[in-house]
Design an enzyme around this catalytic site. Structure first.
Site, mmCIF file in Angstrom:
data_model
loop_
_atom_site.group_PDB
_atom_site.id
_atom_site.type_symbol
_atom_site.label_atom_id
_atom_site.label_comp_id
_atom_site.label_asym_id
_atom_site.label_seq_id
_atom_site.Cartn_x
_atom_site.Cartn_y
_atom_site.Cartn_z
ATOM 1 N N TYR A 211 0.838 -1.206 0.000
ATOM 2 C CA TYR A 211 0.000 0.000 0.000
ATOM 3 C C TYR A 211 0.872 1.256 0.000
ATOM 4 C CZ TYR A 211 -3.877 3.135 0.866
ATOM 5 O OH TYR A 211 -4.804 4.142 0.747
ATOM 6 N N SER B 233 -6.348 0.739 -4.597
ATOM 7 C CA SER B 233 -6.485 2.168 -4.352
ATOM 8 C C SER B 233 -5.109 2.839 -4.472
ATOM 9 C CB SER B 233 -7.140 2.406 -2.990
ATOM 10 O OG SER B 233 -7.612 3.719 -2.878
ATOM 11 N N ASP C 72 -17.478 3.162 -8.722
ATOM 12 C CA ASP C 72 -16.473 3.644 -7.771
ATOM 13 C C ASP C 72 -16.423 5.166 -7.841
ATOM 14 O OD1 ASP C 72 -14.301 4.216 -6.173
ATOM 15 O OD2 ASP C 72 -13.026 2.641 -7.000
ATOM 16 N N HIS D 57 -15.876 1.218 -4.584
ATOM 17 C CA HIS D 57 -14.464 1.106 -4.226
ATOM 18 C C HIS D 57 -14.176 -0.172 -3.436
ATOM 19 C CE1 HIS D 57 -10.561 2.981 -4.176
ATOM 20 N NE2 HIS D 57 -10.457 2.883 -2.872
#
Length: 710
Positions: free
Chosen positions: A480, A560, A644, A679
């Site tokens: 991430y 993301s 999204d 999302h």
């Protein structure tokens, strides 16, 4: 553009599951013909430099052309996935493993005790309750909200006496919510259903009404149009939403505003920010209906009110404390210069929860939890004995609670809920899931590797005991690296299936995250964002060097901001991995801030309008702008949802179009677009399972694995 990739794969078709029986060879045509993606002459100018954006038309989510493109891409993608011979076997195992009862920690509201339960494969968890006699009933069943399971419960808040509740629902995975008020005894709907609520909780003031936050309805598409002025409202019960009073945010622009009422119902606390890092803090005395008073007047630090005892307030802050500390102040002298340490900063990052009249300090050391219990004077009561090394969370509750609850998990241990007596410090198992997975067969190892600039980065590697380091183990490297978010150990059914099939699951704690406080976060932001990609690349190189895996057996994954991580890594080092999964990614770094709430991400990214240097830096790694013709990219499955409205799907659409045009070699570059999905939050169980199945099937197949026979 129309492009076909053809390759015939010899596949072992299993005639019998018995190893000794014969298998026959069968060829499967896995050729891919990509849909035509037209180019339109669109040009932007940044600091006198012209940038082509030929797929800009895909940003229009209302366009019939865009919808047709989505349909055509899905037909190709699912046509490919359906041919993978072990896809159905993966799904059967995933569903079997997923099919166990999950119960949340209970919480008391008024005369009822509430808890969530999922029987196993229910699309949405159901909110149950028990009365004082122990009689159990369903309070809210989100599975009845829609036929296809795409409408979910997005949060619920009760009045102090528990007689009323306001709950939010999300349709199609959207961040936009509707809020419904019910009488908890009768379950009867009361008053208006509020609409167009976004990035908000609901906080009741007595039984009169509640505070909530939202944006003005945007011009254009509500799924992609910019929303950047958040406002706090008060909804008075029995009145129309049109009459709701703006409490904060109508004057100075703030992208994120939240408000909540303290447990004693004496104060309204308001937090306001222009980005995802740093916030102002305000309070309002609700007894005198006084003015809104400022506590913190800048965005340089992160500050959150934890609790109050009368006029004494407790704040978790990184003001003069990069790893955070808990401070107190009297409401009559709220400014930062009057703050006094209650729990001082240490070398480990601090977070706080409250319950049973105590403070619980969670210290994160190398991404693993340690819990200490304090009284409200900051005196240590005890260190909480956890059941192992992993992630613990919870300990929250009202001051009068005599039993608290916390969860514990790691990469091999399914999340277990424990009850905790705050007076004695005794823990007991409250709910242990019965998962068809033998955790004892697997292990996790934390190592520290060296990144490009010499920084030491931790990584937890999980695998089956007795693993042979021969470079041939299918490996999923997940990352991430942003927004001060920490990746801590947690169990996943999907990862368990991956491990069962001989896979390795590796998670590095990259810079940009919150694992080592503000300095670690800032080291992965704006002009230092490349550090995050370098950390991820170094993690892959470590796994290859130590023969956990090799390039032919390595997949990289992230969602993301993690989707950006994957997109940047695969365009910078396409030679490093065999498979890539950029999920719901931020992939157009020159335009991300023009969609929905994207401008609020500027603390981490900067914007292309900020300066010539920032523009050049963003263009230098923006995945959409760095796909090069004549390059062999890894087999890629881009994933997104057509609803999204957090990271709009146009990012993924444009990236997939660029890859399909410029890919050289046999590796497929596909995009999988969930319809009526956002999302990720509120996604149905079946949709989640199918996406994980498709990701793992795609990865293993493109690593050359043709069956899952052990």
């Amino acid at each position: 553009m129309k492009k076909t990739i053809t390759f015939l794969c010899a596949v072992l078709t299993i005639v019998s599951c018995k190893k000794e029986e014969k298998k026959e060879m069968k060829e499967i045509d896995m050729s891919v013909t990509y849909p035509v993606t037209k180019k339109v002459d669109t040009t932007d100018t940044y600091f006198d430099e012209q940038i082509q954006d030929p797929y800009r038309w895909l940003e229009d989510d209302h366009s019939e052309e865009t919808k047709a493109w989505v349909k055509a891409q899905n037909e190709v993608t699912f046509g490919y996935l359906e041919k993978i011979p072990f896809r159905n076997a993966l799904k059967e195992r995933m569903e079997k493993l997923w099919n166990y009862e999950r119960i949340s920690a209970p919480f008391k509201e008024g005369k009822y005790t509430y808890f969530y339960k999922n029987n196993g494969l229910q699309n949405q968890s159901v909110l149950y309750r028990k009365d004082e006699t122990g009689k159990e009933e369903i309070f809210l069943d989100p599975n009845t909200f829609s036929k296809d399971g795409t409408t979910s419960l997005g949060g619920i808040n009760f009045t102090k006496d528990g007689s009323l509740a306001a709950y939010a629902i999300s349709e199609g995975g959207s961040d936009w919510r509707k809020v419904i008020v019910v009488n908890t005894d009768t379950k009867e709907i009361i008053g208006d259903t509020l609409v167009d609520v976004k990035f908000s909780s609901m906080s009741w003031y007595k039984n009169e009404g509640f505070y909530y936050s939202s944006y003005d309805k945007p011009n254009g598409s509500e799924l992609s149009a910019k929303t950047d002025q958040h406002k706090l409202y008060f909804h008075k019960l029995g009145t129309s939403q049109k009459q709701d009073k703006i409490i904060f945010g109508d004057k100075a622009k703030r992208r994120y505003v939240s408000g909540y009422v303290t447990e004693d119902e004496n104060y309204l606390i308001i937090s306001a920010s222009t980005s995802t890092t740093g916030n102002e803090l305000y309070y309002k005395d609700l007894n005198s209906n006084g003015a809104i008073i400022n506590i913190v007047d800048n965005f340089e630090t992160n500050n959150g009110i934890v609790d109050n005892v009368g006029t004494k307030f407790y704040v978790l802050t990184d003001y003069n404390a990069p790893n955070q500390r808990l401070v107190t102040f009297d409401i009559k002298k709220p400014k930062q210069e009057n703050w006094v340490d209650c729990i001082p900063e240490t070398e480990n990052v601090l977070s706080i929860s409250t319950g049973g009249g105590f403070l619980f300090a969670e210290y994160m050391k190398d991404a693993v939890s340690n819990i200490k219990q304090y009284d409200y004077d900051g005196k240590l009561v005890r260190e909480v004995a956890l059941p192992g090394i992993g992630s613990a969370g919870g300990f929250g509750g009202k001051k009068e609670e005599t039993t608290l609850y916390y969860s514990f998990t790691n990469y091999t241990t399914p999340g277990t809920i424990y009850s905790y007596n705050p007076k004695t410090g005794k823990s007991e198992i409250y709910q242990k899931p019965k998962v068809d997975f033998n955790s004892d067969d697997y292990e996790s190892k934390q190592i520290f590797y060296t990144s490009k600039d010499g920084t030491k980065v931790p990584m937890i590697i999980t695998y089956k005991k007795g693993l042979e380091l021969n470079g041939k183990n299918p490996t999923m490297l997940y990352g991430y690296g942003g927004f001060n978010i920490s990746l801590t150990p947690s169990f996943s059914v999907a990862n368990a299936v991956w491990l069962e099939n001989g896979g390795i699951y590796a998670v590095p704690n990259l810079r940009g995250g919150g694992e080592y406080g503000k300095k670690w976060h800032d080291a992965g932001t704006q002009m230092q964002k490349q550090n995050v990609f370098d950390d991820f690349i170094a993690a892959a190189e470590y796994l290859i060097k130590e023969k956990y895996t090799s390039t032919d057996y390595l997949a990289i994954s992230g969602r993301s901001n993690g989707g950006l991580l994957v997109g940047a890594t695969m365009t910078q080092r396409p030679d490093l991995m065999k498979v890539a999964f950029p999920g719901v990614g931020v992939l157009d770094m020159l335009r991300y801030h023009t969609f929905t709430a994207g401008a609020g991400w500027s603390y981490d990214y900067g914007t292309s309008e900020q300066s010539k240097e920032m523009y050049a830096y963003l263009k230098g790694y923006s995945p959409v702008h760095n796909v090069k013709a004549g390059t062999q990219y890894p087999a890629t499955l881009v994933t997104t949802g057509d609803h999204d409205d957090r990271v709009v799907p146009a990012h993924s659409f444009k990236f997939a179009a660029e890859l399909q045009e410029k890919q050289t070699g046999p590796n497929p570059t596909l995009i999988r677009i969930d319809v009526n999905a956002g999302h990720g939050a509120g996604k149905s169980t079946q949709a989640i399972i199918q996406e994980y199945v498709d990701i793992q099937a795609f990865a293993l197949y493109n690593m050359g694995i043709r069956d899952l026979e052990k």
